[in-house]
Write a protein that holds these residues in place. Sequence first.
Motif, PDB file in Angstrom:
ATOM      1  N   LYS A 109       0.808  -1.211   0.000  1.00  0.00           N
ATOM      2  CA  LYS A 109       0.000   0.000   0.000  1.00  0.00           C
ATOM      3  C   LYS A 109       0.845   1.267   0.000  1.00  0.00           C
ATOM      4  CE  LYS A 109      -3.737  -2.222   2.613  1.00  0.00           C
ATOM      5  NZ  LYS A 109      -4.557  -2.169   3.846  1.00  0.00           N
ATOM      6  N   ASN A 110       2.184   1.126   0.123  1.00  0.00           N
ATOM      7  CA  ASN A 110       3.053   2.298   0.254  1.00  0.00           C
ATOM      8  C   ASN A 110       2.478   3.257   1.304  1.00  0.00           C
ATOM      9  OD1 ASN A 110       5.221   1.915  -1.750  1.00  0.00           O
ATOM     10  ND2 ASN A 110       3.528   1.880  -3.199  1.00  0.00           N
ATOM     11  N   GLU A 111       2.326   2.734   2.528  1.00  0.00           N
ATOM     12  CA  GLU A 111       1.652   3.478   3.587  1.00  0.00           C
ATOM     13  C   GLU A 111       2.481   4.667   4.072  1.00  0.00           C
ATOM     14  OE1 GLU A 111       0.989  -0.468   5.659  1.00  0.00           O
ATOM     15  OE2 GLU A 111      -0.644   0.773   6.479  1.00  0.00           O
ATOM     16  N   ILE A 112       1.795   5.760   4.280  1.00  0.00           N
ATOM     17  CA  ILE A 112       2.415   6.947   4.852  1.00  0.00           C
ATOM     18  C   ILE A 112       2.253   6.869   6.368  1.00  0.00           C
ATOM     19  CG2 ILE A 112       2.342   9.449   4.989  1.00  0.00           C
ATOM     20  CD1 ILE A 112       1.205   9.464   2.152  1.00  0.00           C
ATOM     21  N   VAL A 113       3.389   6.841   7.082  1.00  0.00           N
ATOM     22  CA  VAL A 113       3.356   6.761   8.544  1.00  0.00           C
ATOM     23  C   VAL A 113       3.234   8.156   9.143  1.00  0.00           C
ATOM     24  CG1 VAL A 113       4.569   5.970  10.595  1.00  0.00           C
ATOM     25  CG2 VAL A 113       4.749   4.681   8.467  1.00  0.00           C
ATOM     26  N   VAL A 114       4.053   9.057   8.638  1.00  0.00           N
ATOM     27  CA  VAL A 114       4.036  10.439   9.121  1.00  0.00           C
ATOM     28  C   VAL A 114       3.918  11.338   7.906  1.00  0.00           C
ATOM     29  CG1 VAL A 114       5.230  12.204  10.459  1.00  0.00           C
ATOM     30  CG2 VAL A 114       5.537   9.795  11.036  1.00  0.00           C
ATOM     31  N   GLY A 115       3.023  12.335   7.956  1.00  0.00           N
ATOM     32  CA  GLY A 115       2.853  13.226   6.820  1.00  0.00           C
ATOM     33  C   GLY A 115       2.516  14.632   7.254  1.00  0.00           C
ATOM     34  N   GLY A 116       2.626  15.556   6.305  1.00  0.00           N
ATOM     35  CA  GLY A 116       2.333  16.950   6.591  1.00  0.00           C
ATOM     36  C   GLY A 116       0.847  17.232   6.563  1.00  0.00           C
ATOM     37  N   ASP A 117       0.516  18.476   6.856  1.00  0.00           N
ATOM     38  CA  ASP A 117      -0.893  18.871   6.895  1.00  0.00           C
ATOM     39  C   ASP A 117      -1.547  18.774   5.527  1.00  0.00           C
ATOM     40  OD1 ASP A 117      -0.131  21.505   9.265  1.00  0.00           O
ATOM     41  OD2 ASP A 117      -0.590  19.375   9.569  1.00  0.00           O
ATOM     42  N   LYS A 118      -0.747  18.889   4.444  1.00  0.00           N
ATOM     43  CA  LYS A 118      -1.315  18.918   3.099  1.00  0.00           C
ATOM     44  C   LYS A 118      -1.539  17.525   2.525  1.00  0.00           C
ATOM     45  CE  LYS A 118       0.613  23.426   1.861  1.00  0.00           C
ATOM     46  NZ  LYS A 118       1.409  24.190   0.890  1.00  0.00           N
ATOM     47  N   VAL A 119      -1.213  16.497   3.294  1.00  0.00           N
ATOM     48  CA  VAL A 119      -1.390  15.125   2.828  1.00  0.00           C
ATOM     49  C   VAL A 119      -2.626  14.553   3.488  1.00  0.00           C
ATOM     50  CG1 VAL A 119      -0.403  12.818   2.694  1.00  0.00           C
ATOM     51  CG2 VAL A 119       1.070  14.817   2.461  1.00  0.00           C
ATOM     52  N   GLU A 120      -3.649  14.244   2.677  1.00  0.00           N
ATOM     53  CA  GLU A 120      -4.916  13.788   3.219  1.00  0.00           C
ATOM     54  C   GLU A 120      -5.149  12.299   2.983  1.00  0.00           C
ATOM     55  OE1 GLU A 120      -7.120  18.046   2.251  1.00  0.00           O
ATOM     56  OE2 GLU A 120      -7.841  16.185   1.353  1.00  0.00           O
ATOM     57  N   ASN A 121      -4.130  11.603   2.558  1.00  0.00           N
ATOM     58  CA  ASN A 121      -4.300  10.193   2.227  1.00  0.00           C
ATOM     59  C   ASN A 121      -3.174   9.384   2.842  1.00  0.00           C
ATOM     60  OD1 ASN A 121      -4.586   7.660   0.711  1.00  0.00           O
ATOM     61  ND2 ASN A 121      -5.993   8.849  -0.557  1.00  0.00           N
TER      62      ASN A 121
END
Length: 764
Positions: A203-215
């Motif tokens: 899934k190429n999971e995002i663990v930590v992201g910025g405010d502009k990343v909604e997925n």
Amino acid sequence: MRKILTKSKKNIIVILIAVVSMALLLTAVAMLSNYSDEVAVRADAEALNRTLYTKATLNGNMADYTAKARALASVVSYCETEEEVISFIHGISSKSDYSDVRTVRYFVGDTLFDEYGNEREISDLANNYRANYPDVAGYIGTFEDSVSVGGKMSVIGFYAPTPDSAAVDAVVVYYARSKLQTFFPTEAPADAEFSLLVIANEKNEIVVGGDKVENSNLKDALRLRTGELDSVNSVLKLVREGKDGTVNVKISGNDYVISVGADKDVFQDLAVVELYSVDVLCSTSLDFIDTIIMIIVLFAVIAVFIVVYLVIRRIQREKEFFNMETTDTKLQCLNRNGFEKTAKKILERNNNSNFAVVVVQIRHYKYILDTFGTDEITQLLTHIRVACAKSINLEETFGHAEDGQFLLLLHAKGREDLIARLKTFSYLYTQYKGSHKFDIVLRYGIYEIDSTENIAVSQMIDFANEANNAIRQATAQNANMQVNFYDNELRRIRLLNEDMELRMEGALRDGEFQVFYQPKYNLHLGKQDGCEALVRWYDPKTQKFNPPALFMQLFETNGFIVKLDKYVYTKVCEYISYTLAHGGTVYPVSVNVSRITAVQPDFVDYYYKTKRKYGISDGLLMIEFTESFAYENYETLRKIVDGLHEKGFKCSIDDFGCGYSSYRILKSLPMDEIKLDKFFLEKSDSESRDLAIFQSIIQLAKNLGMKVTQEGVELKEDVELLIEQGCDVVQGYYYSRPLPLSDYITFVANSREHNITTGKGTLK
């Protein structure tokens, strides 16, 4: 004299302005190119450096947990037995010193055991890490594992060897995946639009992201932000391969850089992904060059405007002397109108000479255009235009009509001489391979001009076109050259086709199309097995029936076959319904369907509704498809057959064995019956080979649960062979020719008297 000098001065001024303009423009273009390249390189380097700094910070934070894993491993090393190891690690999360540990597992050799001493499955990440770095402590990856009775959860693992232990070889310390958030820097790098920590899993999971990343999925997040699938795939490839790198994208017309920091050896399945604006990264760069370039561009634009204005004015005056109606401006040669006018003048000047009009058509022109684009087509047409110009003689001409079609007017001493010249033409034409290295195939339709006939050049072109369109395949002598001459037979066929097209709708209304029925005989049961519905066209002029071969190809080409197929099918349904309603005997009827009819969106639905309208039971109707249709449309035909089966129809493949893919048909299509082509009964040089092939086809079809019908049976010896080989059904003149409905009803009524094994009932 003064006018000449004035005109010369104007020309010199225009030339000077043009030279200066071009110099300024080239300078501006060169500077812009260098500027763009330098900015891109600097932006990529700056973005990657910032991401590598983030990666280094992440590495430092992960080092703390690597040290914790080494410390725990050193404690395990003091355990002298495996039981002591299990005692120490069992319930380790409840111990105050290890409260953040989920669980611990240990290696003995290449086998992994849990805190209960049970052998556990080794993840690919852990297995690869131990295989490559058995003596090095470090992070081994993120994965799903059952670490408690409650079921599975996502964990991260740190590996540490125990070289001094007598009981185990290494331990793996598991923490909750949420720890990854503590590893990642709490503040994103300066000027980064976002900074992500990604797990390279399915899934190429995002663990930590910025405010502009909604997925939470990297692919979806990047596609939502950039809208560029190719760039997103390039980023995913860097993440998947664990490589540092940058990818340039445009967002809302502005340049951005996506930088990736990854390391298979250290971070395993983790990667840092950051997004930077090129304008922000290089906001202070090359300001002076920007100003200079803007000034140069301004001067260049003004100069170019002046030159373009003067040139346009001159072109406008010159166009008054250029007849656009007769010229293909793109190829700079005659178009069809110009060719007709020029050819007419040549023929008038040489009324005692023999000429031929040749239509040269590039085969697969539309495919080449759709696949390779207009630039490739333009180059190809230009090549052929140049070859034509080099090849024609005096008092000959050529032109380009449209859609890859060239027209030639050539001297014609005889057909052999003309074909020899066209072979030379073909050699020149087909030298072009294009940037995509494809072969050129040309069709030549030829009309030999009869000076006694007073016809227009446009009609000559139409006749040559008819000859061209009649070409079906390449000649054996030259696969790149296909030649056909217009003759009386083509004229006869054209007139016949035109006559049939004018009469076909009225013929359908007036009932001139009649359905014949050819009985089929079951060799096992010794009685009639069914019949095939065949259409015949009664011609009131000749008072004869025209065979399908005369009109079927025309009807498939013009689409009338759809109406005719539905008409025949409806007539069959009417016959079955009427006969059953009056207590008559009905055998299953096979109805042929054209590929044109079968691919209509409402085909299955229409045939089912008609069947239901006439109250016909399942199994009484079989739909026959040709093998050539199956060869061209496996997937389409499979869906159609499945739909027909659901609606109570049976399906058959006609002319089986005459195509190129017979075995694939057996494998891919769930047919109820195959009808063997007549050629199986034809004798070759080796009767043993004939018999072996025949036996294998019949046996294979029967093993697949298909009924085997042999069509075209005319001889008693063929029947005996078919009985011997286990064929199910025969159809042909030996049993019965196709019969009008009234004769067929009589045939069915007397069917008990027809015994094929004794030769009775033959209606020859």
